[in-house]
Scaffold this motif. Structure first.
Motif, PDB file in Angstrom:
ATOM      1  N   GLU A   1       0.811  -1.222   0.000  1.00  0.00           N
ATOM      2  CA  GLU A   1       0.000   0.000   0.000  1.00  0.00           C
ATOM      3  C   GLU A   1       0.845   1.273   0.000  1.00  0.00           C
ATOM      4  O   GLU A   1       0.568   2.210  -0.748  1.00  0.00           O
ATOM      5  CB  GLU A   1      -0.932   0.016   1.212  1.00  0.00           C
ATOM      6  CG  GLU A   1      -1.855   1.228   1.218  1.00  0.00           C
ATOM      7  CD  GLU A   1      -2.766   1.247   2.420  1.00  0.00           C
ATOM      8  OE1 GLU A   1      -3.988   1.115   2.238  1.00  0.00           O
ATOM      9  OE2 GLU A   1      -2.249   1.381   3.555  1.00  0.00           O
ATOM     10  N   ARG A   2       1.873   1.314   0.826  1.00  0.00           N
ATOM     11  CA  ARG A   2       2.708   2.518   0.912  1.00  0.00           C
ATOM     12  C   ARG A   2       3.371   2.824  -0.438  1.00  0.00           C
ATOM     13  O   ARG A   2       3.453   3.974  -0.851  1.00  0.00           O
ATOM     14  CB  ARG A   2       3.772   2.326   1.995  1.00  0.00           C
ATOM     15  CG  ARG A   2       4.392   3.615   2.503  1.00  0.00           C
ATOM     16  CD  ARG A   2       5.066   3.360   3.847  1.00  0.00           C
ATOM     17  NE  ARG A   2       5.632   4.577   4.376  1.00  0.00           N
ATOM     18  CZ  ARG A   2       6.894   4.949   4.231  1.00  0.00           C
ATOM     19  NH1 ARG A   2       7.725   4.167   3.547  1.00  0.00           N
ATOM     20  NH2 ARG A   2       7.344   6.073   4.749  1.00  0.00           N
ATOM     21  N   LEU A   3       3.833   1.784  -1.107  1.00  0.00           N
ATOM     22  CA  LEU A   3       4.442   1.953  -2.425  1.00  0.00           C
ATOM     23  C   LEU A   3       3.408   2.469  -3.418  1.00  0.00           C
ATOM     24  O   LEU A   3       3.694   3.375  -4.215  1.00  0.00           O
ATOM     25  CB  LEU A   3       5.021   0.623  -2.909  1.00  0.00           C
ATOM     26  CG  LEU A   3       5.535   0.572  -4.351  1.00  0.00           C
ATOM     27  CD1 LEU A   3       6.677   1.564  -4.543  1.00  0.00           C
ATOM     28  CD2 LEU A   3       5.974  -0.842  -4.703  1.00  0.00           C
ATOM     29  N   LEU A   4       2.211   1.900  -3.378  1.00  0.00           N
ATOM     30  CA  LEU A   4       1.151   2.330  -4.288  1.00  0.00           C
ATOM     31  C   LEU A   4       0.779   3.797  -4.055  1.00  0.00           C
ATOM     32  O   LEU A   4       0.525   4.545  -5.009  1.00  0.00           O
ATOM     33  CB  LEU A   4      -0.082   1.443  -4.112  1.00  0.00           C
ATOM     34  CG  LEU A   4       0.071  -0.019  -4.533  1.00  0.00           C
ATOM     35  CD1 LEU A   4      -1.164  -0.814  -4.146  1.00  0.00           C
ATOM     36  CD2 LEU A   4       0.332  -0.128  -6.036  1.00  0.00           C
ATOM     37  N   MET A   5       0.761   4.207  -2.791  1.00  0.00           N
ATOM     38  CA  MET A   5       0.476   5.608  -2.487  1.00  0.00           C
ATOM     39  C   MET A   5       1.569   6.515  -3.022  1.00  0.00           C
ATOM     40  O   MET A   5       1.291   7.567  -3.607  1.00  0.00           O
ATOM     41  CB  MET A   5       0.325   5.792  -0.973  1.00  0.00           C
ATOM     42  CG  MET A   5      -0.953   5.242  -0.393  1.00  0.00           C
ATOM     43  SD  MET A   5      -1.075   5.568   1.385  1.00  0.00           S
ATOM     44  CE  MET A   5      -2.732   4.940   1.741  1.00  0.00           C
TER      45      MET A   5
END
Length: 243
Positions: free
Chosen positions: A148-152
């Motif tokens: 998720e953090r990477l996608l954000m």
């Protein structure tokens, strides 16, 4: 008979404590690796990194270190000793193959994502996740929190919109992280940093707000902003050096 039972209890307790102490003493350490690198013994350091990655896999207390400091140092070693970088890339590809064969789990995906983050292959991680979404959707759903953090960061909002569940919970996680750091500061922990606590909080908050607004979760964004403002106002009453 009572005395025998009591002695047996004492012996059992001592045995369990001894096993625990022995286990702690046997936990793998990064210190020998640092020493080898300082001495220029890069090949040996690589072998130790590979051993550490395997040996620390079943030590719960080392999971964070294993996927951060250890992998980061391994990647840095790769800049000094190319075979180390090759080995790290091969490890990532082995994890990827497991995932794409449907033989993965949350731990394997987390390892894969973490390794790629240190060898600048975040785009490949996203590509792999999309393939997993297509062929193993249930597994991909379970892996989502790891990516998720990477996608954000990459603003892949269309993927996030398919998986995000409770942005309020995510905000509370960010807040608790800051509170943990502030607690360390108030207790006099020399290793705690107010700059780090604030930087992490505002960075993650900004990323979360940008995401919720981008995917149309406006009410959630407003509630997060309200909670953040209230929290920062209340926390400002307590100075970091208070005990």
């Amino acid at each position: 008979m009572k005395k025998l039972s009591f002695n047996l209890l004492l012996f059992t307790t001592f045995l369990l404590l001894s096993i625990r102490v022995s286990a702690d003493l046997m936990e793998p350490s990064l210190d020998p690796i640092y020493e080898l690198i300082e001495k220029g013994q890069y090949k040996e350091a690589l072998i130790q990194h590979q051993n550490y990655f395997e040996d620390s896999a079943n030590v719960p207390g080392l999971s964070g270190v294993r996927l951060s400091f250890a992998l980061g140092n391994w990647a840095e070693l790769g800049q000094l000793y190319p075979p180390a970088l090759t080995a790290l890339k091969e490890l990532a590809q082995a994890k990827r193959a497991q995932l794409l064969d449907g033989d993965g789990n949350f731990t394997i995906f987390s390892e894969y994502e973490s390794i790629n983050s240190y060898i600048n292959k975040g785009s490949e991680t996203i590509e792999t996740f999309l393939k997993l979404e297509e062929f193993y959707p249930d597994q991909a759903s379970r892996y989502y929190n790891s990516i998720e953090r990477l996608l954000m960061s990459e603003k892949r909002y269309e993927i996030i919109a398919r998986h995000i569940k409770d942005p309020i919970y995510k905000f509370e996680t960010i807040r608790h992280h800051r509170e943990y750091e502030m607690g360390r500061l108030r207790s006099g922990d020399k290793h705690a940093s107010l700059d780090y606590a604030n930087k992490y909080y505002h960075q993650e908050l900004s990323r979360l707000l940008a995401t919720t607004k981008a995917i149309g979760m406006i009410d959630y964004a407003k509630e997060i902003e309200r909670r953040s403002e209230q929290y920062l106002t209340e926390s400002s009453r307590f100075k970091p050096n208070e005990k």
